[in-house]
Design a protein around this motif. Structure first.
Motif, PDB file in Angstrom:
ATOM      1  N   THR A 183      19.533   3.896 -40.237  1.00  0.00           N
ATOM      2  CA  THR A 183      20.882   3.665 -39.722  1.00  0.00           C
ATOM      3  C   THR A 183      20.926   3.329 -38.238  1.00  0.00           C
ATOM      4  O   THR A 183      21.981   2.996 -37.718  1.00  0.00           O
ATOM      5  CB  THR A 183      21.757   4.908 -39.960  1.00  0.00           C
ATOM      6  N   TRP A 184      19.788   3.456 -37.546  1.00  0.00           N
ATOM      7  CA  TRP A 184      19.764   3.174 -36.104  1.00  0.00           C
ATOM      8  C   TRP A 184      18.469   2.455 -35.748  1.00  0.00           C
ATOM      9  O   TRP A 184      17.410   2.711 -36.339  1.00  0.00           O
ATOM     10  CB  TRP A 184      19.852   4.467 -35.292  1.00  0.00           C
ATOM     11  N   SER A 185      18.572   1.544 -34.783  1.00  0.00           N
ATOM     12  CA  SER A 185      17.397   0.819 -34.303  1.00  0.00           C
ATOM     13  C   SER A 185      17.452   0.759 -32.787  1.00  0.00           C
ATOM     14  O   SER A 185      18.539   0.639 -32.190  1.00  0.00           O
ATOM     15  CB  SER A 185      17.389  -0.612 -34.872  1.00  0.00           C
ATOM     16  N   ASN A 186      16.273   0.861 -32.142  1.00  0.00           N
ATOM     17  CA  ASN A 186      16.262   0.699 -30.682  1.00  0.00           C
ATOM     18  C   ASN A 186      16.282  -0.769 -30.288  1.00  0.00           C
ATOM     19  O   ASN A 186      16.242  -1.103 -29.108  1.00  0.00           O
ATOM     20  CB  ASN A 186      15.046   1.394 -30.061  1.00  0.00           C
ATOM     21  N   GLN A 187      16.358  -1.650 -31.297  1.00  0.00           N
ATOM     22  CA  GLN A 187      16.504  -3.099 -31.125  1.00  0.00           C
ATOM     23  C   GLN A 187      15.347  -3.716 -30.333  1.00  0.00           C
ATOM     24  O   GLN A 187      15.525  -4.718 -29.650  1.00  0.00           O
ATOM     25  CB  GLN A 187      17.857  -3.424 -30.480  1.00  0.00           C
ATOM     26  N   ARG A 188      14.197  -3.087 -30.419  1.00  0.00           N
ATOM     27  CA  ARG A 188      12.988  -3.657 -29.844  1.00  0.00           C
ATOM     28  C   ARG A 188      12.093  -4.173 -30.962  1.00  0.00           C
ATOM     29  O   ARG A 188      12.341  -3.902 -32.138  1.00  0.00           O
ATOM     30  CB  ARG A 188      12.257  -2.617 -28.984  1.00  0.00           C
ATOM     31  N   VAL A 189      11.067  -4.909 -30.602  1.00  0.00           N
ATOM     32  CA  VAL A 189      10.260  -5.564 -31.621  1.00  0.00           C
ATOM     33  C   VAL A 189       8.795  -5.148 -31.525  1.00  0.00           C
ATOM     34  O   VAL A 189       8.349  -4.556 -30.546  1.00  0.00           O
ATOM     35  CB  VAL A 189      10.374  -7.104 -31.509  1.00  0.00           C
ATOM     36  N   ASN A 190       8.074  -5.462 -32.614  1.00  0.00           N
ATOM     37  CA  ASN A 190       6.642  -5.232 -32.716  1.00  0.00           C
ATOM     38  C   ASN A 190       6.277  -3.762 -32.465  1.00  0.00           C
ATOM     39  O   ASN A 190       6.874  -2.872 -33.050  1.00  0.00           O
ATOM     40  CB  ASN A 190       5.889  -6.180 -31.773  1.00  0.00           C
ATOM     41  N   ASP A 191       5.347  -3.464 -31.572  1.00  0.00           N
ATOM     42  CA  ASP A 191       4.873  -2.088 -31.367  1.00  0.00           C
ATOM     43  C   ASP A 191       5.918  -1.183 -30.735  1.00  0.00           C
ATOM     44  O   ASP A 191       5.794   0.051 -30.794  1.00  0.00           O
ATOM     45  CB  ASP A 191       3.614  -2.090 -30.482  1.00  0.00           C
ATOM     46  N   ASP A 192       6.951  -1.747 -30.120  1.00  0.00           N
ATOM     47  CA  ASP A 192       7.992  -0.934 -29.470  1.00  0.00           C
ATOM     48  C   ASP A 192       9.172  -0.634 -30.397  1.00  0.00           C
ATOM     49  O   ASP A 192      10.106   0.084 -30.011  1.00  0.00           O
ATOM     50  CB  ASP A 192       8.519  -1.653 -28.222  1.00  0.00           C
ATOM     51  N   GLU A 202      15.428   4.764 -37.263  1.00  0.00           N
ATOM     52  CA  GLU A 202      15.685   6.158 -37.616  1.00  0.00           C
ATOM     53  C   GLU A 202      16.908   6.264 -38.530  1.00  0.00           C
ATOM     54  O   GLU A 202      17.848   5.466 -38.422  1.00  0.00           O
ATOM     55  CB  GLU A 202      15.923   7.011 -36.367  1.00  0.00           C
ATOM     56  N   ARG A 203      16.884   7.258 -39.391  1.00  0.00           N
ATOM     57  CA  ARG A 203      18.042   7.565 -40.230  1.00  0.00           C
ATOM     58  C   ARG A 203      18.714   8.796 -39.644  1.00  0.00           C
ATOM     59  O   ARG A 203      18.372   9.936 -39.962  1.00  0.00           O
ATOM     60  CB  ARG A 203      17.598   7.808 -41.675  1.00  0.00           C
ATOM     61  N   ILE A 204      19.670   8.559 -38.749  1.00  0.00           N
ATOM     62  CA  ILE A 204      20.319   9.660 -38.039  1.00  0.00           C
ATOM     63  C   ILE A 204      21.825   9.739 -38.304  1.00  0.00           C
ATOM     64  O   ILE A 204      22.470  10.719 -37.920  1.00  0.00           O
ATOM     65  CB  ILE A 204      20.074   9.570 -36.511  1.00  0.00           C
ATOM     66  N   ASP A 205      22.388   8.727 -38.935  1.00  0.00           N
ATOM     67  CA  ASP A 205      23.809   8.769 -39.303  1.00  0.00           C
ATOM     68  C   ASP A 205      23.901   9.348 -40.709  1.00  0.00           C
ATOM     69  O   ASP A 205      23.331   8.802 -41.655  1.00  0.00           O
ATOM     70  CB  ASP A 205      24.415   7.366 -39.250  1.00  0.00           C
TER      71      ASP A 205
END
Length: 216
Positions: free
Chosen positions: A63-72, A76-79
């Motif tokens: 439900t959540w992404s830090n909107q970064r790509v590849n190794d970064d 997470e499922r936090i909602d």
């Protein structure tokens, strides 16, 4: 946190961003899941306090992404949606759904409520969409209905106009937007599939393209 069970007899539910991952399968990328950081949440939810249950969520896996790509990249499922037994007895057919993220790093979380004993296939209520106001042919549909000369009492005349307008607009919107809505559903489905995996540069670019197309 020390809530007495006797005070929790009313049906209730909470939903939204819990800001914690409660299991290893609720996280992808980044550091490994650390259970010590979420034990207090699980303790708060257990039978000795709130007696809450974690509702299964349909749709996207995270439900959540830090909107970064590849190794970064981190997902997470936090909602979540939590409810007690009394609430479940009243809304036994409730369904939790998480749609793909379009404008945010969080996916929209929705709880569809269906009262016990009601038919889940009941007719959908009519809803007037704001975007219709910019369509000239929508105005023509309304104008045509209200310009009809009905020889009825004022009260009956008004109710009849409202009912006819609703019927005409439903038919008009299906013709006008039917294809567009099907297209948006397909775009959202593809976005959801991409967001279920850790982002790469290619998949992130693809999601941006699909998100723009949903706004047209």
């Amino acid at each position: 946190m020390n809530l007495a069970r006797s005070n929790m007899t009313a049906p209730w539910m909470i939903m939204g961003d819990s800001n914690v991952v409660t299991s290893q399968d609720g996280k992808a990328g980044g550091n490994l899941y650390d259970s010590t950081q979420t034990n207090w949440v699980l303790e708060f939810l257990n039978l000795n306090t709130c007696r809450l249950v974690d509702m299964p969520i349909q749709g996207v896996s995270f439900t959540w992404s830090n909107q970064r790509v590849n190794d970064d990249a981190i997902l997470e499922r936090i909602d979540k949606i939590f409810y007690n037994t009394e609430w479940s007895n009243k809304f036994c057919n409730a369904v939790g759904v998480c749609d793909p993220a379009i404008e945010s790093d969080h996916c929209p979380l929705i709880c569809h409520l269906r009262l016990k004993g009601t038919n889940s296939k009941t007719k959908k209520a009519f809803k007037f969409e704001a975007e219709w106001l910019i369509e000239e042919d929508c105005k023509e549909v309304v104008r045509e209905v209200w310009n009809q000369d009905d020889r009825l009492t004022r009260e009956v005349h008004f109710c009849t106009k409202i009912r006819r307008t609703r019927v005409k607009l439903k038919k008009w919107s299906k013709t006008k937007y039917g294809g567009k809505r099907n297209m948006v559903e397909k775009l959202c489905k593809e976005i959801a599939e991409l967001q279920n995996d850790l982002l790469t540069s290619e998949s992130a670019d693809r999601i941006k393209i699909l998100q723009k197309r949903t706004r047209r």
